[in-house]
Design an enzyme around this catalytic site. Structure first.
Site, PDB file in Angstrom:
ATOM      1  N   HIS A   5      -0.847 -12.198   1.288  1.00  0.00           N
ATOM      2  CA  HIS A   5      -1.735 -11.288   0.556  1.00  0.00           C
ATOM      3  C   HIS A   5      -2.487 -11.976  -0.586  1.00  0.00           C
ATOM      4  O   HIS A   5      -3.699 -11.823  -0.711  1.00  0.00           O
ATOM      5  CB  HIS A   5      -0.914 -10.108   0.023  1.00  0.00           C
ATOM      6  CG  HIS A   5      -1.695  -8.859  -0.150  1.00  0.00           C
ATOM      7  ND1 HIS A   5      -1.149  -7.603  -0.057  1.00  0.00           N
ATOM      8  CD2 HIS A   5      -3.009  -8.659  -0.413  1.00  0.00           C
ATOM      9  CE1 HIS A   5      -2.088  -6.703  -0.267  1.00  0.00           C
ATOM     10  NE2 HIS A   5      -3.219  -7.320  -0.484  1.00  0.00           N
ATOM     11  N   TYR A  43       0.862  -1.192   0.000  1.00  0.00           N
ATOM     12  CA  TYR A  43       0.000   0.000   0.000  1.00  0.00           C
ATOM     13  C   TYR A  43       0.894   1.237   0.000  1.00  0.00           C
ATOM     14  O   TYR A  43       1.371   1.692   1.041  1.00  0.00           O
ATOM     15  CB  TYR A  43      -0.946   0.016   1.198  1.00  0.00           C
ATOM     16  CG  TYR A  43      -1.963  -1.116   1.222  1.00  0.00           C
ATOM     17  CD1 TYR A  43      -2.242  -1.872   0.081  1.00  0.00           C
ATOM     18  CD2 TYR A  43      -2.662  -1.425   2.389  1.00  0.00           C
ATOM     19  CE1 TYR A  43      -3.162  -2.902   0.105  1.00  0.00           C
ATOM     20  CE2 TYR A  43      -3.593  -2.454   2.411  1.00  0.00           C
ATOM     21  CZ  TYR A  43      -3.831  -3.192   1.265  1.00  0.00           C
ATOM     22  OH  TYR A  43      -4.757  -4.216   1.301  1.00  0.00           O
TER      23      TYR A  43
HETATM   24  N1  LIG Z   1      -6.558  -8.263   0.864  1.00  0.00           N
HETATM   25  C1  LIG Z   1      -6.728  -7.615  -0.260  1.00  0.00           C
HETATM   26  O1  LIG Z   1      -6.408  -8.114  -1.349  1.00  0.00           O
HETATM   27  C2  LIG Z   1      -7.318  -6.238  -0.214  1.00  0.00           C
HETATM   28  C3  LIG Z   1      -7.670  -5.564  -1.394  1.00  0.00           C
HETATM   29  C4  LIG Z   1      -8.229  -4.288  -1.280  1.00  0.00           C
HETATM   30  C5  LIG Z   1      -8.448  -3.733  -0.023  1.00  0.00           C
HETATM   31  N2  LIG Z   1      -8.070  -4.401   1.110  1.00  0.00           N
HETATM   32  C6  LIG Z   1      -8.282  -3.864   2.467  1.00  0.00           C
HETATM   33  O2  LIG Z   1      -9.641  -3.494   2.611  1.00  0.00           O
HETATM   34  C7  LIG Z   1      -9.716  -2.164   3.130  1.00  0.00           C
HETATM   35  C8  LIG Z   1     -10.996  -1.501   2.709  1.00  0.00           C
HETATM   36  O3  LIG Z   1     -11.158  -1.555   1.310  1.00  0.00           O
HETATM   37  P1  LIG Z   1     -11.234  -0.261   0.382  1.00  0.00           P
HETATM   38  O4  LIG Z   1     -10.652   0.876   1.087  1.00  0.00           O
HETATM   39  O5  LIG Z   1     -10.709  -0.694  -0.944  1.00  0.00           O
HETATM   40  O6  LIG Z   1     -12.802  -0.088   0.118  1.00  0.00           O
HETATM   41  P2  LIG Z   1     -14.078   0.259   1.026  1.00  0.00           P
HETATM   42  O7  LIG Z   1     -13.765   0.095   2.447  1.00  0.00           O
HETATM   43  O8  LIG Z   1     -15.180  -0.522   0.447  1.00  0.00           O
HETATM   44  O9  LIG Z   1     -14.322   1.767   0.660  1.00  0.00           O
HETATM   45  C9  LIG Z   1     -13.492   2.785   1.114  1.00  0.00           C
HETATM   46  C10 LIG Z   1     -14.075   4.106   0.690  1.00  0.00           C
HETATM   47  O10 LIG Z   1     -15.305   4.275   1.340  1.00  0.00           O
HETATM   48  C11 LIG Z   1     -15.466   5.575   1.792  1.00  0.00           C
HETATM   49  N3  LIG Z   1     -16.159   5.477   3.109  1.00  0.00           N
HETATM   50  C12 LIG Z   1     -15.783   4.716   4.157  1.00  0.00           C
HETATM   51  N4  LIG Z   1     -16.667   4.835   5.162  1.00  0.00           N
HETATM   52  C13 LIG Z   1     -17.616   5.693   4.712  1.00  0.00           C
HETATM   53  C14 LIG Z   1     -18.798   6.217   5.300  1.00  0.00           C
HETATM   54  N5  LIG Z   1     -19.178   5.851   6.526  1.00  0.00           N
HETATM   55  N6  LIG Z   1     -19.529   7.082   4.571  1.00  0.00           N
HETATM   56  C15 LIG Z   1     -19.154   7.425   3.310  1.00  0.00           C
HETATM   57  N7  LIG Z   1     -18.039   6.966   2.705  1.00  0.00           N
HETATM   58  C16 LIG Z   1     -17.281   6.108   3.407  1.00  0.00           C
HETATM   59  C17 LIG Z   1     -14.077   6.135   1.997  1.00  0.00           C
HETATM   60  O11 LIG Z   1     -14.124   7.493   1.664  1.00  0.00           O
HETATM   61  P3  LIG Z   1     -12.958   8.563   1.971  1.00  0.00           P
HETATM   62  O12 LIG Z   1     -11.755   8.017   1.267  1.00  0.00           O
HETATM   63  O13 LIG Z   1     -13.453   9.819   1.365  1.00  0.00           O
HETATM   64  O14 LIG Z   1     -12.753   8.622   3.440  1.00  0.00           O
HETATM   65  C18 LIG Z   1     -13.216   5.274   1.092  1.00  0.00           C
HETATM   66  O15 LIG Z   1     -12.876   5.964  -0.085  1.00  0.00           O
HETATM   67  C19 LIG Z   1      -8.445  -1.512   2.583  1.00  0.00           C
HETATM   68  O16 LIG Z   1      -8.090  -0.376   3.304  1.00  0.00           O
HETATM   69  C20 LIG Z   1      -7.437  -2.643   2.740  1.00  0.00           C
HETATM   70  O17 LIG Z   1      -6.968  -2.647   4.069  1.00  0.00           O
HETATM   71  C21 LIG Z   1      -7.517  -5.641   1.014  1.00  0.00           C
END
Ligand SMILES: NC(=O)c1ccc[n+]([C@@H]2O[C@H](COP(=O)([O-])OP(=O)(O)OC[C@H]3O[C@@H](n4cnc5c(N)ncnc54)[C@H](OP(=O)(O)O)[C@@H]3O)[C@@H](O)[C@H]2O)c1
Length: 291
Positions: free
Chosen positions: A130, A56
């Site tokens: 991962h 990341y």
């Molecule tokens: N293992 C894997 O292969 C893998 C792959 C992808 C992700 N991940 C993990 O999963 C985590 C989460 O996934 P993600 O960040 O891709 O997607 P997500 O959690 O589905 O979406 C994140 C987005 O949602 C918005 N958000 C969050 N809470 C909100 C709320 N209460 N109201 C309105 N908007 C909200 C945020 O906005 P703002 O940015 O404007 O705050 C952010 O841009 C990552 O941080 C990572 O740790 C793992």
């Protein structure tokens, strides 16, 4: 916030996905002050699990960016006893933004060492594989993680992007209670890992839905419009659609710990409130049926 079990740890039911402050589909990374404020807002809201990974980072030559921010934020916060950090390794990034996988013992050992340095810790709480390296036997790579744990470099082992068969292999190699968590994509827009979610429940292994709201590319922000049931239920409860999504995921089992990402403090503060939101059986069924 109410808590759930993640391997040997007890953590908040909602975790923080730290990825968006270093890498996201919108291509807009906040400055370090906002990134740290977002992590501090999560801790203030009672979040005690933070999810990161070595890859990341804004670019291939800044790998460890997110881990360094998480480490810095925790040290700046002061007392953070009880906060569990999970990181990941096994994906490579190289010049020209070439991506690959490496599950060799040498690579994983060096990746763990780099993550220890980036986080600024002596031992990593949760280390997650991962993504599988399909050139290697799954069991062999899991055995490497077992050795790293036995040597005291990591406390617990997790896997990510794994299917049911791979989960069973990991459990077999690591032994009873040895697999702490499985992190797979799961959200209203992506339900293909329902089998793994259920299987983890049967095994007593924590299941961490990644991109639980639909991802940083707009899916998360528009989830209430894309899924009519979610928008309606949110209006009925006077909460955000994102809280409804997370409450629906939490209701899938006591082993589910969603890790919503955030670049802004407001996002994670709002998401954390989902731990206190209870949806009725009828509401849960309406979301289940809204595909
Ligand atoms: N293992 C894997 O292969 C893998 C792959 C992808 C992700 N991940 C993990 O999963 C985590 C989460 O996934 P993600 O960040 O891709 O997607 P997500 O959690 O589905 O979406 C994140 C987005 O949602 C918005 N958000 C969050 N809470 C909100 C709320 N209460 N109201 C309105 N908007 C909200 C945020 O906005 P703002 O940015 O404007 O705050 C952010 O841009 C990552 O941080 C990572 O740790 C793992």
């Amino acid at each position: 916030m109410n808590t759930r079990t993640l391997g040997p740890f007890t953590v908040s039911a909602i975790g923080l996905g730290a990825m968006p402050v270093s890498m996201n589909n919108a291509g807009e990374v906040p400055d370090e002050r906002q990134a740290i404020a977002t992590i501090h807002a999560a801790l203030d809201a009672g979040v005690t699990y933070i999810d990161t990974a070595d890859i990341y980072a804004p670019s291939w030559d800044t790998m460890g960016h997110n881990e360094r921010i998480v480490g810095k934020a925790l040290r700046a916060y002061g007392n953070h006893d009880g906060v569990v950090v999970g990181t990941k390794g096994g994906i490579t990034r190289g010049p020209g933004e070439t991506w690959g996988r490496d599950g060799s013992p040498e690579y994983l050992r060096s990746a763990v060492q780099k993550s220890l340095d980036a986080l600024g810790v002596d031992v990593i709480d949760l280390y997650q594989w991962h993504r599988p390296d399909r050139w290697r036997a799954y069991a062999d790579v899991i055995a490497t993680f077992g050795r790293l744990r036995d040597e005291g470099l990591i406390r617990a082992v997790g896997i990510s992007n794994a299917d049911v068969e791979e989960i069973d292999i990991a459990v077999e190699v690591l032994g009873e209670g040895g697999l702490a968590s499985v992190q797979n994509e799961f959200s209203p827009a992506f339900r293909n890992s329902e089998d793994e979610l259920e299987h983890c429940g049967e095994l007593g292994v924590a299941f961490l839905p990644w991109s639980p709201l639909g991802g940083t590319g707009g899916g998360a922000v528009e989830v209430g419009e894309r899924f009519g049931s979610i928008g309606e239920i949110a209006r009925d409860h006077g909460v955000s659609p994102q809280q409804v999504v997370l409450a629906w995921e939490l209701a899938k089992g006591d082993h589910v710990i969603p890790i919503p990402g955030a670049r802004r403090p407001q996002s994670i503060v709002d998401s954390a409130k989902a731990a206190d939101l209870t949806l009725s059986a009828d509401e849960l069924a309406r979301i289940d049926a809204d595909r």
